[in-house]
Write an enzyme that holds these catalytic residues in place. Structure first.
Site, PDB file in Angstrom:
ATOM      1  N   TYR A  17       0.835  -1.204   0.000  1.00 33.70           N
ATOM      2  CA  TYR A  17       0.000   0.000   0.000  1.00 33.70           C
ATOM      3  C   TYR A  17       0.867   1.251   0.000  1.00 33.70           C
ATOM      4  O   TYR A  17       2.081   1.202   0.086  1.00 33.70           O
ATOM      5  CB  TYR A  17      -0.950   0.004   1.194  1.00 33.70           C
ATOM      6  CG  TYR A  17      -2.221   0.802   0.938  1.00 33.70           C
ATOM      7  CD1 TYR A  17      -2.731   0.951  -0.347  1.00 33.70           C
ATOM      8  CD2 TYR A  17      -2.915   1.400   1.983  1.00 33.70           C
ATOM      9  CE1 TYR A  17      -3.894   1.674  -0.584  1.00 33.70           C
ATOM     10  CE2 TYR A  17      -4.090   2.115   1.753  1.00 33.70           C
ATOM     11  CZ  TYR A  17      -4.569   2.247   0.463  1.00 33.70           C
ATOM     12  OH  TYR A  17      -5.714   2.958   0.226  1.00 33.70           O
ATOM     13  N   TYR A  18       0.184   2.403  -0.079  1.00 33.09           N
ATOM     14  CA  TYR A  18       0.868   3.685  -0.094  1.00 33.09           C
ATOM     15  C   TYR A  18       1.391   4.094   1.277  1.00 33.09           C
ATOM     16  O   TYR A  18       2.296   4.916   1.382  1.00 33.09           O
ATOM     17  CB  TYR A  18      -0.095   4.791  -0.536  1.00 33.09           C
ATOM     18  CG  TYR A  18      -0.712   4.631  -1.884  1.00 33.09           C
ATOM     19  CD1 TYR A  18       0.054   4.663  -3.045  1.00 33.09           C
ATOM     20  CD2 TYR A  18      -2.094   4.485  -2.026  1.00 33.09           C
ATOM     21  CE1 TYR A  18      -0.525   4.551  -4.292  1.00 33.09           C
ATOM     22  CE2 TYR A  18      -2.681   4.375  -3.278  1.00 33.09           C
ATOM     23  CZ  TYR A  18      -1.900   4.401  -4.398  1.00 33.09           C
ATOM     24  OH  TYR A  18      -2.483   4.296  -5.632  1.00 33.09           O
ATOM     25  N   THR A  60       3.689  -2.314  -7.292  1.00 32.57           N
ATOM     26  CA  THR A  60       3.336  -1.199  -6.426  1.00 32.57           C
ATOM     27  C   THR A  60       1.899  -0.750  -6.684  1.00 32.57           C
ATOM     28  O   THR A  60       1.326  -1.013  -7.744  1.00 32.57           O
ATOM     29  CB  THR A  60       4.249   0.014  -6.654  1.00 32.57           C
ATOM     30  OG1 THR A  60       3.897   0.637  -7.906  1.00 32.57           O
ATOM     31  CG2 THR A  60       5.708  -0.379  -6.663  1.00 32.57           C
ATOM     32  N   ASP A  61       1.325  -0.044  -5.729  1.00 33.15           N
ATOM     33  CA  ASP A  61       0.048   0.606  -5.973  1.00 33.15           C
ATOM     34  C   ASP A  61       0.261   1.736  -6.966  1.00 33.15           C
ATOM     35  O   ASP A  61       1.392   2.137  -7.261  1.00 33.15           O
ATOM     36  CB  ASP A  61      -0.559   1.108  -4.656  1.00 33.15           C
ATOM     37  CG  ASP A  61      -2.080   1.052  -4.683  1.00 33.15           C
ATOM     38  OD1 ASP A  61      -2.656   1.175  -5.784  1.00 33.15           O
ATOM     39  OD2 ASP A  61      -2.697   0.900  -3.611  1.00 33.15           O
ATOM     40  N   TRP A  62      -0.823   2.275  -7.449  1.00 32.55           N
ATOM     41  CA  TRP A  62      -0.779   3.153  -8.633  1.00 32.55           C
ATOM     42  C   TRP A  62      -0.270   4.561  -8.292  1.00 32.55           C
ATOM     43  O   TRP A  62      -0.701   5.171  -7.317  1.00 32.55           O
ATOM     44  CB  TRP A  62      -2.170   3.235  -9.233  1.00 32.55           C
ATOM     45  CG  TRP A  62      -2.503   2.219 -10.285  1.00 32.55           C
ATOM     46  CD1 TRP A  62      -3.195   2.464 -11.431  1.00 32.55           C
ATOM     47  CD2 TRP A  62      -2.195   0.817 -10.329  1.00 32.55           C
ATOM     48  NE1 TRP A  62      -3.324   1.307 -12.183  1.00 32.55           N
ATOM     49  CE2 TRP A  62      -2.707   0.284 -11.533  1.00 32.55           C
ATOM     50  CE3 TRP A  62      -1.499  -0.043  -9.480  1.00 32.55           C
ATOM     51  CZ2 TRP A  62      -2.574  -1.055 -11.899  1.00 32.55           C
ATOM     52  CZ3 TRP A  62      -1.365  -1.378  -9.834  1.00 32.55           C
ATOM     53  CH2 TRP A  62      -1.888  -1.869 -11.028  1.00 32.55           C
TER      54      TRP A  62
END
Length: 563
Positions: free
Chosen positions: A242-243, A279-281
């Site tokens: 997650y971020y 990775t997340d966007w």
């Protein structure tokens, strides 16, 4: 492979399609910066997730056109297509799409309310068959964060606050998508968001800078890892960090996609995960979304350049960058000596191997006629409709108000009158009604940023004058209230005044009325507690499940209706 061709594999970008099933060949840059040919032919990308809802035949036709475009490149590497969840009722361009042509099921939180691993396996297997028919080979789900912060915007896609149940359900989910092992009939499961995205400070979401901090005041960091251990044991093929930026732990205080101690040290070395890490966007580049500027979600590394962020993420152990399309950055990192080409090769091998295992090199094409027959098939739709009914959770039933009988005079609000007319005689004035049916959604605070407005955050309590208007109806006529629990609503007054109170997690009006009239059984149990006040929410610890004082309804609450 040339370095440029290798670099293209490290990006998992977004695509849209034209409604008629043709690829996008012109763009004004307002939503996506590049056309489909520019990404495939010009930048050597071969991994994409599709934005938007379309017809099944059109999606399959588009998928084949995209594969033909990829086949015409020098190496002819087939495209891997992915999708966010698209089998429920939430429509958030940053997280999911409503079911559209696909079979409609309750949100994942509703599957948790039922708590049946066999049903989750059936659901995931139907998702697999519908996805395969249109060409989706990677599911950007399941989401197995624990719903421990009542205000967090992403709870409806989780399996609730119970780590043990989440672990059981994710194993069934992964098996349903992938089968016993990954192969030509599989959809690869990208499990998210490692190491658990639930404990966000103040419940804000790290898509946005004011929500970047992830905290563990209750000391339950290890508890949030339990579902991921179960997912790895089930053989999930991919993992998305997650971020969030961990604060006050022994982890480096940088976002998880850049965090070597988390991705390599914990995920790969300690937990033994050998699959793809995507990775997340939007971790690397600033972006414009709906005409508004958004910084890269490089929390803790905001001061670094795009290239330095990419290098840090590769060093952390990531294989692929979600929502990005800048392979020239990787080329420059290698040619400058900052990142060895052998490190790029390591990730490219993982990414290409999965294409081979999924059978994409043998046959990447689908049959549009079969897609039209498969997506939303009658038995799939019936299974989803039955799950909607099972997931409904009866919270109160004063004086055995339910089940209803006969053909009463009905006043309905936020219910489709055409549907309700099959159950009673509709009246326009509550004073003329025998009873009322009112549907509500969990409150949230409006956010002025367009993209952020899709992420419902902030207060969980109804504000005035809306609350007074609701209570006036409840006091004027016996009322069945159904509230959609995308988050843990604060509703003590409504619970006290309603003749009956039902929670839903994505259910049609027909599903609700079938349960209300005793034509179907509600089996749901609350997947998280419902707090008594916002003060109790603010005093709770975001990493601790069900931590508010004196909740109106505890985790696991739910009544069984008798005939």
């Amino acid at each position: 492979m040339t370095l440029e061709e290798k670099a293209g594999q490290l990006f998992h970008a977004m695509l849209m399609m034209n409604a008629d099933g043709t690829p996008v060949t012109e763009t004004d840059g307002s939503i996506l910066p590049f056309t489909t040919p520019e990404l495939i032919e010009g930048r050597s990308l071969t991994h994409f997730n599709l934005l938007g809802s379309y017809g099944a035949r059109e999606m399959a036709t588009w998928q084949n056109a995209v594969q033909e475009m990829a086949a015409g490149t020098r190496l002819g590497i087939p495209v891997t297509l992915s999708t966010d969840p698209r089998h429920s009722f939430t429509d958030n361009v940053g997280a999911s799409f409503n079911a559209g042509a696909f079979s409609a099921w309750p949100e994942a939180i509703g599957l948790a309310a039922i708590g049946d691993p066999e049903l989750v396996f059936e659901f995931a297997d139907i998702v697999r068959r519908e996805y395969l028919s249109v060409g989706f080979r990677v599911a950007l789900h399941p989401q197995i964060d624990l719903a421990t912060e009542p205000r967090w915007a992403r709870q409806s896609a989780t399996f609730g606050s119970d780590a043990k149940l989440t672990g059981e359900l994710v194993q069934a989910y992964v098996r349903g998508l992938q089968g016993e092992e990954l192969g030509a009939g599989s959809v690869s499961a990208m499990v998210k968001h490692f190491p658990g995205g639930g404990p966000q400070k103040d419940g804000e979401d790290p898509h946005f800078a004011h929500g970047k901090e992830q905290i563990y005041p209750g000391g339950m960091r290890e508890h949030h890892l339990e579902p991921f251990k179960a997912a790895i044991a089930a053989g999930c093929a991919q993992m998305m960090p997650y971020y969030g930026q961990p604060i006050g732990t022994d982890w480096e205080e940088v976002g998880f996609g850049f965090n070597k101690g988390v991705v390599t040290g914990l995920l790969r070395e300690e937990l033994g995960f050998q699959g793809i890490v995507c990775t997340d966007w939007g971790l690397l580049s600033d972006s414009v979304i709906f005409g508004e500027s958004h910084p890269a979600r490089a929390w803790g590394l905001e001061h670094l350049s795009t290239a330095e962020r990419a290098a840090r993420s590769l060093e952390a152990g990531s294989d692929q960058f979600g929502g990005e399309q800048c392979p020239e950055v990787i080329v420059e990192l290698v040619r400058s000596g900052r990142v060895p080409e052998s490190r790029i090769d390591e990730s490219v091998r993982r990414l290409l191997r999965e294409k081979f295992v999924l059978g994409l090199f043998e046959n990447p094409y689908v049959d549009p006629d079969a897609a039209a027959e498969t997506v939303g098939r009658a038995d799939f739709a019936a299974a989803g409709a039955a799950a909607q009914r099972r997931s409904l959770t009866v919270l109160t039933n004063t004086g055995r108000f339910l089940p209803l009988s006969g053909r009463p005079k009905l006043y309905v609000k936020d219910v489709d009158e055409a549907v309700a007319a099959a159950y009673g005689d509709l009246v326009s004035d509550p004073a003329e009604a025998d009873l009322a049916v009112l549907r509500l959604r969990t409150p949230h605070e409006p956010r002025t940023n367009v993209f952020e407005s899709f992420f419902h955050s902030g207060s969980l309590a109804f504000a005035e004058p809306e609350l007074a208007e609701i209570l006036a109806l409840l006091d004027a006529v016996p009322t069945l209230v159904c509230i959609n629990l995308e988050r843990a609503a604060v509703i003590p007054e409504i619970a006290e005044h309603a003749a009956a109170l039902i929670a839903d997690y994505g259910a049609s009006d027909a599903a609700l009325l079938d349960v209300a009239f005793g034509r179907a059984a509600a089996e749901g149990r609350l997947p998280f507690e419902l707090p008594r006040s916002m003060a109790a929410v603010e005093a709770s610890r975001p990493d601790v499940p069900n931590d508010t004082a004196d909740p109106v309804f505890p985790h696991g609450h739910g009544l069984t209706l008798s005939s």
